[in-house]
Design a protein around this motif. Sequence first.
Motif, PDB file in Angstrom:
ATOM      1  N   LEU A 192      11.134  -1.579  27.484  1.00 30.37           N
ATOM      2  CA  LEU A 192      10.182  -1.056  26.775  1.00 30.37           C
ATOM      3  C   LEU A 192      10.862  -0.760  25.257  1.00 30.37           C
ATOM      4  CD1 LEU A 192       7.141   0.631  27.316  1.00 30.37           C
ATOM      5  CD2 LEU A 192       8.870   1.651  25.669  1.00 30.37           C
ATOM      6  N   SER A 193      10.562  -1.486  24.370  1.00 29.65           N
ATOM      7  CA  SER A 193      11.012  -1.036  23.142  1.00 29.65           C
ATOM      8  C   SER A 193      10.052  -0.420  22.347  1.00 29.65           C
ATOM      9  CB  SER A 193      11.469  -2.296  22.392  1.00 29.65           C
ATOM     10  OG  SER A 193      10.442  -3.086  21.966  1.00 29.65           O
ATOM     11  N   ILE A 238      24.960   1.111  15.956  1.00 26.16           N
ATOM     12  CA  ILE A 238      24.492   0.864  14.881  1.00 26.16           C
ATOM     13  C   ILE A 238      24.444  -0.652  14.537  1.00 26.16           C
ATOM     14  CG2 ILE A 238      24.769   0.930  12.167  1.00 26.16           C
ATOM     15  CD1 ILE A 238      26.626   3.629  12.693  1.00 26.16           C
ATOM     16  N   VAL A 239      23.342  -1.150  14.138  1.00 28.70           N
ATOM     17  CA  VAL A 239      22.956  -2.544  13.743  1.00 28.70           C
ATOM     18  C   VAL A 239      22.716  -2.831  12.465  1.00 28.70           C
ATOM     19  CG1 VAL A 239      22.515  -3.001  16.287  1.00 28.70           C
ATOM     20  CG2 VAL A 239      20.889  -2.240  14.758  1.00 28.70           C
ATOM     21  N   GLN A 240      22.903  -3.932  11.937  1.00 26.59           N
ATOM     22  CA  GLN A 240      22.342  -4.631  10.880  1.00 26.59           C
ATOM     23  C   GLN A 240      21.102  -5.039  11.149  1.00 26.59           C
ATOM     24  OE1 GLN A 240      23.946  -3.757   7.866  1.00 26.59           O
ATOM     25  NE2 GLN A 240      25.685  -2.909   8.841  1.00 26.59           N
ATOM     26  N   ASP A 292      17.591  -8.932  15.996  1.00 29.71           N
ATOM     27  CA  ASP A 292      16.746  -9.716  17.311  1.00 29.71           C
ATOM     28  C   ASP A 292      17.730 -10.112  18.144  1.00 29.71           C
ATOM     29  OD1 ASP A 292      14.253  -9.543  15.867  1.00 29.71           O
ATOM     30  OD2 ASP A 292      14.720 -11.642  14.918  1.00 29.71           O
ATOM     31  N   ALA A 293      18.973 -10.645  17.947  1.00 29.57           N
ATOM     32  CA  ALA A 293      20.018 -10.867  18.860  1.00 29.57           C
ATOM     33  C   ALA A 293      20.340  -9.625  19.894  1.00 29.57           C
ATOM     34  CB  ALA A 293      21.399 -11.354  18.277  1.00 29.57           C
ATOM     35  N   ALA A 336      19.626  -6.862  25.268  1.00 26.83           N
ATOM     36  CA  ALA A 336      19.219  -5.765  25.839  1.00 26.83           C
ATOM     37  C   ALA A 336      17.947  -6.148  27.067  1.00 26.83           C
ATOM     38  CB  ALA A 336      18.555  -4.737  25.034  1.00 26.83           C
ATOM     39  N   ARG A 337      17.282  -7.364  26.532  1.00 31.41           N
ATOM     40  CA  ARG A 337      16.486  -7.850  27.543  1.00 31.41           C
ATOM     41  C   ARG A 337      17.279  -8.573  28.883  1.00 31.41           C
ATOM     42  NH1 ARG A 337      14.617 -12.702  28.724  1.00 31.41           N
ATOM     43  NH2 ARG A 337      12.439 -12.771  29.640  1.00 31.41           N
TER      44      ARG A 337
END
Length: 263
Positions: A50-51, A176-178, A183-184, A189-190
Motif C-alpha cells: 500500500l503506497s 532519498i529518491v529523485q 517509478d523504478a 518495493a512491490r
Amino acid sequence: MSEPLSVSERDGHCSLVLTRPARGNSLSADLVEAMHEALDSAERSGVRLLSIEGDGRNFCTGFDLAGLEATADGELLARFVRIEELLARIWAAPFTTLAVAQGRTFGAGADLFAACSVRLALPDASFSFPGAAFGLVLGTRRLARRIGEDAALSVVTSGAVIDAERAARLGLATGIVQPDELDAVKQRARRDALRLDTHTIAALRQAAGDNPIELDRDLAALVRSAARPGLVQRIIAYRAKAQDKNRTDRAAAPSTFQEGAVR
C-alpha cells in the motif's frame, strides 16, 4: 466537490493519493475516513503493498484547521482519535506500506509518513512535528522507534524543520529518491512486498513489538493530552504565533519566502 483521496488497486498494489493540494493535502475528517475505508478494502483484498502519496507540491501538511474556531474541544478530540487509529492501522498493517514525501510533511502528515514501513523522501521534502507546542502527544513512540528516543524527543520538543538529508541520516526516511527514479523504486518495493504473505508480515510486526498493548498506549497518550481543557484555544494560539513568525520571515526575505498553510 472532488474526492479527497484517489484509490487504485492492481496486481497486489493499492495506491492512495491524497488529493487536496489546495489545502496542502491536510487531513480533513473526510480524508481520514476515506483512508480508513481504503485500508478496510486493502485488508479484505489481501494487497501486499500500500503506497501513500500526495498530489501537488506537498505530501501532507497535517491536521486540517479549517473551521477551528467553531469547533468544540470534544469534536476536535474525536478527530484526533480517528487520526491516531489510522496511524496505528498503517503501522501494524499486514502488508508493506510505502510513503513518498515531497514538499511540506508536517504534523500529523509527518506522523503518517513515519508510520509507513518504507519511507521515501524527494530532495525537496521537509518534516516537522509541532504538536507538542499545543500540548498534543501524537505518534511519539512510533517516531522513537524510527529514530531513537533521544532524537525523537529533541525533534518533538524543538519543533525543528528537518530537511530530506537529515531525515535520511536520522532514519525517519529510509531513502532519498529523485523524481525520475521513483517509478523504478516503487516497482522494486512491490517485488519485495510480494515475497512475503500477509500472515508472515503480521507475525513479524508482532515479533518486533507491534502488539495491541503498545498501540492502546499510543491512543491513551493521545487522549490524555488532547482531553486537557482548552485544546482548541491552544491550537489557535499556536497558529497565531506561527503566522506571526511567517510574516516576520517573509518581511526579512521577500525574494525567497514562500507562504504556506500553518498546520
